[in-house]
Design an enzyme around this catalytic site. Structure first.
Site, PDB file in Angstrom:
ATOM      1  N   CYS A   1      -1.349  33.881  10.512  1.00 43.79           N
ATOM      2  CA  CYS A   1      -1.002  34.493  11.797  1.00 43.79           C
ATOM      3  C   CYS A   1      -0.687  33.451  12.857  1.00 43.79           C
ATOM      4  O   CYS A   1      -1.454  33.224  13.802  1.00 43.79           O
ATOM      5  CB  CYS A   1      -2.133  35.416  12.244  1.00 43.79           C
ATOM      6  SG  CYS A   1      -2.310  36.761  11.091  1.00 43.79           S
TER       7      CYS A   1
ATOM      8  N   TYR B   1       0.803  14.014   1.163  1.00 42.70           N
ATOM      9  CA  TYR B   1       0.451  14.677   2.414  1.00 42.70           C
ATOM     10  C   TYR B   1       0.614  16.190   2.289  1.00 42.70           C
ATOM     11  O   TYR B   1       1.033  16.875   3.227  1.00 42.70           O
ATOM     12  CB  TYR B   1       1.266  14.073   3.589  1.00 42.70           C
ATOM     13  CG  TYR B   1       1.117  12.572   3.637  1.00 42.70           C
ATOM     14  CD1 TYR B   1      -0.088  12.006   4.030  1.00 42.70           C
ATOM     15  CD2 TYR B   1       2.139  11.721   3.215  1.00 42.70           C
ATOM     16  CE1 TYR B   1      -0.262  10.623   4.024  1.00 42.70           C
ATOM     17  CE2 TYR B   1       1.979  10.347   3.209  1.00 42.70           C
ATOM     18  CZ  TYR B   1       0.770   9.808   3.612  1.00 42.70           C
ATOM     19  OH  TYR B   1       0.606   8.451   3.604  1.00 42.70           O
TER      20      TYR B   1
ATOM     21  N   TYR C   1       5.374  18.349  11.453  1.00 42.87           N
ATOM     22  CA  TYR C   1       6.431  17.368  11.754  1.00 42.87           C
ATOM     23  C   TYR C   1       7.835  17.972  11.672  1.00 42.87           C
ATOM     24  O   TYR C   1       8.810  17.227  11.589  1.00 42.87           O
ATOM     25  CB  TYR C   1       6.450  16.230  10.720  1.00 42.87           C
ATOM     26  CG  TYR C   1       5.167  15.591  10.308  1.00 42.87           C
ATOM     27  CD1 TYR C   1       4.391  14.865  11.208  1.00 42.87           C
ATOM     28  CD2 TYR C   1       4.756  15.643   8.980  1.00 42.87           C
ATOM     29  CE1 TYR C   1       3.241  14.226  10.783  1.00 42.87           C
ATOM     30  CE2 TYR C   1       3.608  15.003   8.550  1.00 42.87           C
ATOM     31  CZ  TYR C   1       2.851  14.292   9.460  1.00 42.87           C
ATOM     32  OH  TYR C   1       1.725  13.646   9.031  1.00 42.87           O
TER      33      TYR C   1
ATOM     34  N   ARG D   1       3.238   7.677  -0.099  1.00 44.92           N
ATOM     35  CA  ARG D   1       4.282   8.691  -0.258  1.00 44.92           C
ATOM     36  C   ARG D   1       5.276   8.352  -1.370  1.00 44.92           C
ATOM     37  O   ARG D   1       5.655   9.219  -2.157  1.00 44.92           O
ATOM     38  CB  ARG D   1       5.039   8.808   1.067  1.00 44.92           C
ATOM     39  CG  ARG D   1       6.033   9.948   1.127  1.00 44.92           C
ATOM     40  CD  ARG D   1       6.937   9.819   2.363  1.00 44.92           C
ATOM     41  NE  ARG D   1       6.185   9.618   3.579  1.00 44.92           N
ATOM     42  CZ  ARG D   1       5.732  10.601   4.367  1.00 44.92           C
ATOM     43  NH1 ARG D   1       5.966  11.851   4.045  1.00 44.92           N
ATOM     44  NH2 ARG D   1       5.046  10.325   5.464  1.00 44.92           N
TER      45      ARG D   1
ATOM     46  N   GLU E   1       0.831  -1.210   0.000  1.00 42.92           N
ATOM     47  CA  GLU E   1       0.000   0.000   0.000  1.00 42.92           C
ATOM     48  C   GLU E   1       0.864   1.258   0.000  1.00 42.92           C
ATOM     49  O   GLU E   1       0.793   2.073   0.929  1.00 42.92           O
ATOM     50  CB  GLU E   1      -0.891   0.008   1.243  1.00 42.92           C
ATOM     51  CG  GLU E   1      -1.794  -1.202   1.389  1.00 42.92           C
ATOM     52  CD  GLU E   1      -2.465  -1.276   2.767  1.00 42.92           C
ATOM     53  OE1 GLU E   1      -2.058  -0.561   3.698  1.00 42.92           O
ATOM     54  OE2 GLU E   1      -3.422  -2.053   2.892  1.00 42.92           O
ATOM     55  N   PRO E   2       1.695   1.460  -1.006  1.00 42.37           N
ATOM     56  CA  PRO E   2       2.551   2.643  -0.998  1.00 42.37           C
ATOM     57  C   PRO E   2       1.751   3.914  -1.261  1.00 42.37           C
ATOM     58  O   PRO E   2       0.856   3.933  -2.105  1.00 42.37           O
ATOM     59  CB  PRO E   2       3.529   2.380  -2.152  1.00 42.37           C
ATOM     60  CG  PRO E   2       2.773   1.489  -3.082  1.00 42.37           C
ATOM     61  CD  PRO E   2       1.871   0.646  -2.223  1.00 42.37           C
TER      62      PRO E   2
HETATM   63  C1  LIG Z   1      -0.844   5.779   5.578  1.00 45.23           C
HETATM   64  C2  LIG Z   1      -0.996   4.367   5.229  1.00 45.23           C
HETATM   65  C3  LIG Z   1      -0.360   3.848   4.105  1.00 45.23           C
HETATM   66  C4  LIG Z   1       0.563   4.662   3.219  1.00 45.23           C
HETATM   67  O1  LIG Z   1       1.738   5.038   3.868  1.00 45.23           O
HETATM   68  P1  LIG Z   1       2.916   5.735   3.049  1.00 45.23           P
HETATM   69  O2  LIG Z   1       3.934   6.010   4.084  1.00 45.23           O
HETATM   70  O3  LIG Z   1       2.369   6.977   2.450  1.00 45.23           O
HETATM   71  O4  LIG Z   1       3.381   4.770   2.017  1.00 45.23           O
HETATM   72  C5  LIG Z   1      -0.579   2.523   3.790  1.00 45.23           C
HETATM   73  N1  LIG Z   1      -1.377   1.743   4.551  1.00 45.23           N
HETATM   74  C6  LIG Z   1      -2.004   2.209   5.651  1.00 45.23           C
HETATM   75  C7  LIG Z   1      -2.880   1.313   6.421  1.00 45.23           C
HETATM   76  C8  LIG Z   1      -1.841   3.533   6.021  1.00 45.23           C
HETATM   77  O5  LIG Z   1      -2.443   3.992   7.114  1.00 45.23           O
END
Ligand SMILES: *Cc1c(COP(=O)(O)O)cnc(C)c1O
Length: 417
Positions: A345, A373, A318, A278, A275-276
Site C-alpha cells: 500500500c 542489492y 533509486y 554488484r 571489492e566487487p
Molecule cells: C558497497 C561497497 C562495495 C561494493 O560495491 P559494488 O558497487 O557492489 O561493487 C565495496 N566496498 C565498499 C567499501 C562498499 O561500501
C-alpha cells in the site's frame, strides 16, 4: 555474460526451467546461477595475472550463505561492513584472514570481535574511529592492521545515493587530512598502518573515475613515503557497473587492465585488493513473480504481481530500471503496455514502468539483474514474509533460504501480560 536464457519459449537458468522452480518453490522467489557467480569471480581473478592481488567480494550486495560458500570455494575473500556480515562469512566456511572490514560506524563490539577473530585489515573512516581501534586493540593485546579510507573527491557519475567518493559524502577521511592521520596512526599504540583504501561509488560505467582516484591515492602513497610511512596494501574498493538496460560498462578485464596500466606506470609494488559486489552477483540473479491481476487504468494498464517493493526495493529507492521478461513466451497472450506493481500500500510500490508484456493472470515473470542489492534490502513491510532463495547448479537447484512464514515474523514479539 550470464547463464539465463531462452530455450524455445521457456526461460532457463543454466539447465533448469524457471517455470519449474516457480511451480515447485512458489513465488516471489530469488533464483541465482552458480555458473554465473563463478564466471564473474574468475573474470576478476584471472585479469590480474601474476600481479599480487585479492578479490574480496562485498558481502552487502548479497549475503546468502550459499553465495558466500560458492565464492569462498574459489578462493575469494570478503569485504564486510558489519559484525553480522562477519558472522555470515564464518558460517559459510570463510576465514577471518580473508576479510577486510569497511564501514563508517563500526561499534566497539564489532571492532573487538573483528580483531579477536583476526580479520586481515580494517578500513578506518574517521579520526575518532582510529582512536577507538587503538584502544580496543591495546586492551586485547593486539596490533590492528589498518588502512585509512581516503575520500579522493572524484565524481563517479552515478546515482547520488550510490556516490561515495565526493567531498560532501560521509565516507572516508578527507584527502587533506590523510598525512596527519597516518602520522597519528603511526604513533598510536595497538595500530599498524598497513594500507590505504578508497571506494568511490557503485554502478560506475566508465574506467576514468577509477583511474583518477587511483592516481590520487598513489600520489598520497608517495607523499607518505617521504614521511617515512610505507604501506603495502592498496584497496581500490568495488563499484564496477553492470548492464541493467543499455549501459555499456567496461568488462572486469578491461577495468583491471586500465588499473594495471596505471599501477605499472607508477611502479607500484603494493598488494592490490578489489571489492566487487554488484558486478559479481547482480546479473547472477533474477526475481520470479506471478501475475495476480491485470487492471486497465485511464492512462496505462497495471500488471499487479506478487512481488513488491519490500522484496526488491531498488526501483522505489533509486528509480532503478530492471528488465522484466515473460518466463513462458508460448502463451500467445495479447501484448499491452503495463506498469508492473506490487500489492504493498504505497504508490511508490512499483517494479517496472511502461513495459510491453504478453501476459495474463497466473503467468510468471522474471525481473532480471536482481542478484545484487535485492534480497539483502528486503523487508517485512505489510507483514509480508520474505521470499525464498534458490541456487541453480547445472541441472539441479537447491533452496538456499526458505520462504519466511508469517509466524516467524512475530516470533520475537510479546503480548502484554
Ligand atoms: C558497497 C561497497 C562495495 C561494493 O560495491 P559494488 O558497487 O557492489 O561493487 C565495496 N566496498 C565498499 C567499501 C562498499 O561500501
Amino acid at each position: 555474460m550470464d547463464h539465463f536464457g531462452y530455450r524455445q519459449d521457456q526461460l532457463f537458468a543454466e539447465d533448469v526451467s524457471l517455470s519449474l522452480i516457480a511451480e515447485e518453490v512458489g513465488t516471489p522467489c530469488y533464483v541465482y546461477s552458480r555458473a554465473t557467480l563463478e564466471r564473474h569471480y574468475r573474470a576478476f581473478d584471472s585479469a590480474f595475472g601474476d600481479f599480487p592481488h585479492s578479490i574480496c567480494y562485498a558481502v552487502k550486495a548479497n549475503g546468502n550463505l550459499a553465495v558466500l560458500q560458492v565464492l569462498e570455494r574459489l578462493g575469494c575473500g570478503f569485504d564486510i561492513v558489519s559484525g553480522g556480515e562477519l558472522d555470515r562469512v564464518l558460517a559459510a566456511g570463510g576465514r577471518a584472514e580473508q576479510v577486510v572490514f569497511s564501514g563508517v560506524g563500526k561499534s566497539t563490539a564489532e571492532i573487538r570481535d573483528a580483531l579477536s577473530r583476526g580479520v586481515r585489515i580494517l578500513s578506518v573512516e574517521s579520526e575518532a574511529e582510529l582512536e577507538r581501534i587503538s584502544e580496543v586493540s591495546q586492551r586485547l593485546g593486539k596490533e590492528a592492521a589498518v588502512a585509512l579510507r581516503i575520500n579522493p573527491d572524484v565524481d563517479p557519475g552515478t546515482h547520488p545515493y550510490i556516490a561515495t567518493g565526493l567531498r560532501e559524502n560521509k565516507f572516508g577521511v578527507p584527502f587533506v587530512d590523510a598525512v596527519r592521520l597516518y602520522q597519528k596512526a603511526h604513533a598510536l599504540k595497538g595500530i599498524r598502518p598497513a594500507g590505504i583504501a578508497c571506494h568511490i561509488g557503485s554502478q560506475l560505467t566508465q574506467v576514468t573515475p577509477f583511474c583518477d582516484a587511483l592516481e590520487k591515492v598513489l600520489d598520497l602513497v608517495a607523499e607518505l613515503k617521504t614521511h617515512g610511512i610505507e604501506l603495502d596494501h592498496l584497496d581500490l574498493g568495488g563499484g564496477l557497473g553492470i548492464r541493467y538496460a543499455d549501459e555499456n560498462p567496461p568488462s572486469p578485464g578491461d577495468y583491471i587492465e586500465a588499473l594495471l596500466a596505471t599501477l605499472r606506470r607508477r611502479g607500484c609494488q603494493m598488494h592490490v585488493t578489489l571489492e566487487p559486489g554488484r558486478s559479481i552477483v547482480g546479473n547472477a540473479g533474477v526475481l520470479l513473480t506471478q501475475v495476480e491481476y491485470t487492471k486497465a487504468g485511464p492512462d496505462q494498464d497495471f500488471a499487479i504481481v506478487d512481488a513488491a517493493m519490500n522484496d526488491l526495493l531498488r526501483p522505489s529507492l533509486y528509480q532503478a530500471w530492471h528488465e522484466v521478461v515473460e518466463v513462458n513466451r508460448a502463451g500467445g497472450r495479447p501484448t499491452h503496455r503495463y506498469d508492473v506493481v506490487g500489492p504493498v500500500c504505497e504508490s511508490g510500490d512499483w517494479l517496472a514502468r511502461d513495459r510491453m508484456l504478453s501476459i495474463a493472470s497466473g503467468d510468471f515473470l522474471a525481473i532480471r539483474s536482481s542478484g545484487a542489492y535485492g534480497f539483502v534490502m528486503s523487508s517485512n513491510y505489510n507483514a509480508r514474509p520474505r521470499p525464498a532463495e534458490v541456487m541453480v547448479d547445472g541441472e539441479s537447484f537447491h533452496i538456499v533460504r526458505e520462504r519466511e512464514s508469517t509466524a516467524s515474523l512475530f516470533a520475537g514479539e510479546h503480548l502484554l501480560p
